[in-house]
Each structure stands twice: as C-alpha cells, then as structure tokens.
Design a protein around this motif. Sequence first.
Motif, mmCIF file in Angstrom:
data_model
loop_
_atom_site.group_PDB
_atom_site.id
_atom_site.type_symbol
_atom_site.label_atom_id
_atom_site.label_comp_id
_atom_site.label_asym_id
_atom_site.label_seq_id
_atom_site.Cartn_x
_atom_site.Cartn_y
_atom_site.Cartn_z
ATOM 1 N N GLY A 66 35.501 40.001 65.180
ATOM 2 C CA GLY A 66 35.828 40.882 64.117
ATOM 3 C C GLY A 66 35.464 40.354 62.723
ATOM 4 N N LEU A 67 35.853 39.251 62.455
ATOM 5 C CA LEU A 67 35.377 38.494 61.061
ATOM 6 C C LEU A 67 33.877 38.509 60.901
ATOM 7 C CD1 LEU A 67 37.884 35.407 61.064
ATOM 8 C CD2 LEU A 67 38.141 37.634 59.818
ATOM 9 N N PHE A 68 33.257 38.185 61.983
ATOM 10 C CA PHE A 68 31.792 38.296 61.741
ATOM 11 C C PHE A 68 31.161 39.781 61.457
ATOM 12 C CE2 PHE A 68 27.573 39.237 63.612
ATOM 13 C CZ PHE A 68 26.841 38.370 63.162
ATOM 14 N N TRP A 69 31.639 40.662 62.157
ATOM 15 C CA TRP A 69 31.196 42.067 61.663
ATOM 16 C C TRP A 69 32.043 42.638 60.544
ATOM 17 C CZ3 TRP A 69 27.073 43.830 63.334
ATOM 18 C CH2 TRP A 69 26.480 43.409 64.420
ATOM 19 N N LEU A 70 33.106 41.873 60.142
ATOM 20 C CA LEU A 70 33.669 42.286 58.916
ATOM 21 C C LEU A 70 32.900 41.808 57.571
ATOM 22 C CD1 LEU A 70 36.319 43.511 57.461
ATOM 23 C CD2 LEU A 70 36.955 40.977 57.291
ATOM 24 N N ALA A 71 32.220 40.686 57.685
ATOM 25 C CA ALA A 71 31.430 40.136 56.902
ATOM 26 C C ALA A 71 30.031 41.001 56.760
ATOM 27 C CB ALA A 71 31.141 38.511 56.997
ATOM 28 N N ILE A 72 29.595 41.316 57.921
ATOM 29 C CA ILE A 72 28.226 42.043 58.041
ATOM 30 C C ILE A 72 28.422 43.400 57.188
ATOM 31 C CG2 ILE A 72 26.568 43.182 59.328
ATOM 32 C CD1 ILE A 72 26.188 40.321 59.518
ATOM 33 N N GLY A 73 29.559 44.207 57.710
ATOM 34 C CA GLY A 73 29.991 45.317 56.897
ATOM 35 C C GLY A 73 30.100 45.489 55.552
ATOM 36 N N ALA A 74 30.948 44.366 55.153
ATOM 37 C CA ALA A 74 31.127 44.162 53.712
ATOM 38 C C ALA A 74 29.507 44.074 53.046
ATOM 39 C CB ALA A 74 32.000 43.046 53.265
ATOM 40 N N PHE A 75 28.890 43.199 53.457
ATOM 41 C CA PHE A 75 27.498 42.840 52.851
ATOM 42 C C PHE A 75 26.900 44.209 52.636
ATOM 43 C CE2 PHE A 75 22.991 42.086 53.357
ATOM 44 C CZ PHE A 75 22.744 41.063 52.065
ATOM 45 N N VAL A 76 26.850 44.900 53.962
ATOM 46 C CA VAL A 76 26.072 46.394 53.973
ATOM 47 C C VAL A 76 26.608 47.393 52.905
ATOM 48 C CG1 VAL A 76 25.507 48.490 55.340
ATOM 49 C CG2 VAL A 76 25.117 45.976 56.559
ATOM 50 N N ALA A 77 27.984 47.271 52.930
ATOM 51 C CA ALA A 77 28.762 48.303 51.989
ATOM 52 C C ALA A 77 28.371 47.687 50.465
ATOM 53 C CB ALA A 77 30.210 48.149 52.082
ATOM 54 N N TRP A 78 28.379 46.523 50.360
ATOM 55 C CA TRP A 78 27.982 45.970 48.861
ATOM 56 C C TRP A 78 26.526 46.407 48.440
ATOM 57 C CZ3 TRP A 78 25.711 40.911 47.717
ATOM 58 C CH2 TRP A 78 25.490 40.578 46.545
ATOM 59 N N VAL B 42 33.550 47.890 58.460
ATOM 60 C CA VAL B 42 34.667 47.121 58.083
ATOM 61 C C VAL B 42 35.815 47.665 58.746
ATOM 62 C CG1 VAL B 42 36.029 46.612 55.882
ATOM 63 C CG2 VAL B 42 33.575 46.220 56.008
ATOM 64 N N ALA B 43 36.142 48.954 58.853
ATOM 65 C CA ALA B 43 37.155 49.500 59.376
ATOM 66 C C ALA B 43 37.286 48.915 61.111
ATOM 67 C CB ALA B 43 37.075 51.079 59.340
ATOM 68 N N PHE B 44 36.278 49.264 61.470
ATOM 69 C CA PHE B 44 36.128 48.731 63.074
ATOM 70 C C PHE B 44 36.439 47.465 63.257
ATOM 71 C CE2 PHE B 44 33.536 52.920 63.997
ATOM 72 C CZ PHE B 44 34.705 53.600 64.249
ATOM 73 N N ALA B 45 35.678 46.652 62.757
ATOM 74 C CA ALA B 45 35.864 45.089 62.647
ATOM 75 C C ALA B 45 37.258 44.637 62.315
ATOM 76 C CB ALA B 45 34.794 44.373 61.629
ATOM 77 N N THR B 46 37.958 45.236 61.357
ATOM 78 C CA THR B 46 39.254 44.981 60.796
ATOM 79 C C THR B 46 40.070 45.214 62.011
ATOM 80 O OG1 THR B 46 38.857 45.550 58.590
ATOM 81 C CG2 THR B 46 41.141 45.451 59.060
ATOM 82 N N SER B 47 40.068 46.317 62.836
ATOM 83 C CA SER B 47 40.799 46.793 63.846
ATOM 84 C C SER B 47 40.806 45.585 65.075
ATOM 85 C CB SER B 47 40.726 48.184 64.216
ATOM 86 O OG SER B 47 39.418 48.224 64.906
ATOM 87 N N ILE B 48 39.495 45.193 65.228
ATOM 88 C CA ILE B 48 39.142 44.175 66.224
ATOM 89 C C ILE B 48 39.714 42.624 65.917
ATOM 90 C CG2 ILE B 48 37.396 42.863 67.394
ATOM 91 C CD1 ILE B 48 35.568 45.630 67.290
ATOM 92 N N ALA B 49 39.496 42.408 64.716
ATOM 93 C CA ALA B 49 40.322 41.146 63.875
ATOM 94 C C ALA B 49 41.677 40.925 64.200
ATOM 95 C CB ALA B 49 39.846 40.964 62.771
#
Length: 157
Positions: free
Chosen positions: A11-23, A50-57
């Motif tokens: 979840g933390l890995f995909w959270l970082a990826i999602g934040a990078f893509v959004a940025w 980010v939303a999905f990754a947060t729920s997984i984390a």
Amino acid sequence: MMLRRAELWGGLFWLAIGAFVAWQGWLLELGTLREPGSGFVFFWLGLLIVAFATSIAIGGLRGEGPLLGDLWRGARWRNVLLVVLALIAFGFLFERVGFVICSLALLLFLMTVVDPVRPVISIPVSLIAAVGVWYVLEKMLLVQLPKGTWIEDFIPF
C-alpha cells in the motif's frame, strides 16, 4: 508485527506511485471537465491509485494480510529469472526483429519453457494473440509498430 505485513508495504509503495502520478498530472495542467488538459487523466488516475493504496495500507496497519516472508515462500525463482530475461531480450530485439515476430517468440517461450502448455494450445494462442494485437494496434488504432529492419523487404504489410 504490523510492520511485517505485505499489505502495509504494498500500500505504501502504490501510495507513493499514485502521489507521483497525481503530482505530474498537476504539473502538466489539469484544464476543465469540458476541456481537459494534458494532465487531467493522470491527476485523477493518481488520486484513484492513492485512494486504493491508502485502503490497502490501512488494512496492513490493522494486521490484516500475509507477512512479507509468506509472499516469497514457494516462489519459482527459475521462472522469474526466465521471464525477466525474456522481457529484456524482447526489449532489445523489438525494433530490429519487429513486433509480430518478437511477440510470437515471447509468447511461445513463455508457454513452452516457463509454464509449459501443450503445443496444440500454445501455438494457436501465440499466433492469434500476436497477430490479433498487431491488427488492433496497427490497422484499427493506427499505431505504428516496428516491422523489423530485416523483415521489411519480405512482408508487404
């Protein structure tokens, strides 16, 4: 114990990826809903990740899911290595040999060596998949795919 959960780290890995893509989408210009900018889809896709990754984390923080060590137990490392090497070869040969032949060779390799399937199934599936994807991309979507430098003289498509 929760720091050893696979869901937390995934979840933390995909959270970082999602934040990078959004940025990056934000930096490209969002535009409006009626006239989206070049970053519109990237921004919203990044937020969705980010939303999905947060729920997984959060699930990982609650102690749900397997431990990290359990994910790798019983892994077939020989197959992992073969797939990685096949994809590297595909990347190097893609432009020189062409899309259809490289894709066909990759699929046949995967279905005969990595995870064996009977030739009665692997050959037609590989042919249909390679030519089918080529047809959709090249003829319907008008995406130019490499034909291969040594094959251009022999095949008129």
